[in-house]
Design an enzyme around this catalytic site. Structure first.
Site, PDB file in Angstrom:
ATOM      1  N   SER A  87       0.997  -1.101  -0.113  1.00  0.00           N
ATOM      2  CA  SER A  87       0.092  -0.048   0.069  1.00  0.00           C
ATOM      3  C   SER A  87       0.838   1.199  -0.096  1.00  0.00           C
ATOM      4  CB  SER A  87      -0.993   0.191   1.202  1.00  0.00           C
ATOM      5  OG  SER A  87      -1.629   1.186   1.471  1.00  0.00           O
ATOM      6  N   TYR A 140      -1.738  -0.260  10.331  1.00  0.00           N
ATOM      7  CA  TYR A 140      -1.855  -0.649   8.865  1.00  0.00           C
ATOM      8  C   TYR A 140      -0.698  -0.703   7.983  1.00  0.00           C
ATOM      9  CZ  TYR A 140      -3.865  -1.017   3.996  1.00  0.00           C
ATOM     10  OH  TYR A 140      -3.981  -1.326   2.710  1.00  0.00           O
TER      11      TYR A 140
END
Length: 253
Positions: free
Chosen positions: A142, A157
């Site tokens: 990501s 995350y």
């Protein structure tokens, strides 16, 4: 027939299913894996289009369930006269919780989902690919791993997706001598079921903060990500241990 295993593929408008459709168009049979039972509906949808596909419900943090899924995928591939030659570790969860509010349980749950399944499947399929002399593994990271969190993601995350990059590079070094190319894709803001409600509300209110930092002027689509995965799975050749950023220019290292 070559088989691609894709995790996180239950959402009809998600990245995993977009990847599945791209690879099916290139002639691959498919095994779709997801925690949601909707994954069988996605496989049935593809089968209705003449694509050989199997949907498996699996908790990727459960080693026994993963072992069963690996066996089922392998049997499916052999029954079609082929092998699992592509693995796309797409499954993951996100959370915007700020550091002060992250509990130990939330931290461990997110790490287990985003990392453990990727490790278990790479271990199983990657070793088998190496023994046969080739294959491709694509791990989903990501933009949060590259820039540190974001509007939709907390530090846990970002940390999990940064770990994906580290794992990808280490696995690439280890498996490349056996002909297995391991790479990663790092999406930026993508318009999926997870983000669509927030993006629509922002658009209706005239708020521009979500796209203001994207030079391309729009969020990405699942197919934007799928095209990068398709390249790494089937056309990348000598590309090993790399990360392709699919973010519209939002992060330029």
């Amino acid at each position: 027939m070559s088989v691609a295993v894709i995790t996180g593929a239950a959402s009809q408008h998600g990245i995993g299913f977009a990847i599945a459709k791209r690879l099916a168009a290139r002639g691959l049979d498919l095994v779709l894996i997801d925690l949601s039972e909707d994954v069988t509906a996605r496989a049935d949808e593809l089968a209705g289009q003449g694509i050989r596909a199997l949907g498996l419900t699996c908790d990727l943090t459960d080693e026994e369930m993963v072992t069963s899924a690996v066996s089922a995928a392998t049997e499916f591939a052999v029954a079609g006269g082929g092998h699992v030659e592509v693995l796309v570790n797409n499954a993951g969860i996100a959370s915007p919780t700020r550091i002060a509010d992250i509990t130990h349980d939330e931290w461990h749950t997110l790490m287990d989902v985003n990392l453990t399944g990727m490790f278990l499947l790479t271990q199983a399929f990657g070793v088998a690919m190496r023994e046969r002399g080739g294959g491709a593994i694509i791990n989903m990271s990501s933009i949060s791993a590259q820039q540190g969190g974001g509007n939709f993601a907390g530090a846990h995350y970002a940390a999990s997706k940064a770990a994906v990059l580290g794992f990808t590079k280490a696995a690439a070094r280890e498996l490349a001598p056996g002909g297995v190319a391991v790479n990663a894709v790092a999406p930026g803001l993508i318009d999926t079921d997870i983000t669509s409600a927030v993006l629509r509300e922002a658009e209706e209110s005239g708020e521009t903060k979500f796209v203001a930092g994207i030079p391309a002027g729009r969020p990405g689509t699942p197919d934007d990500v799928a095209s990068a995965v398709e390249f790494l799975a089937l056309d990348a050749g000598f590309v090993v241990g790399q990360v392709i950023s699919v973010n519209g220019g939002a992060y330029l290292p």
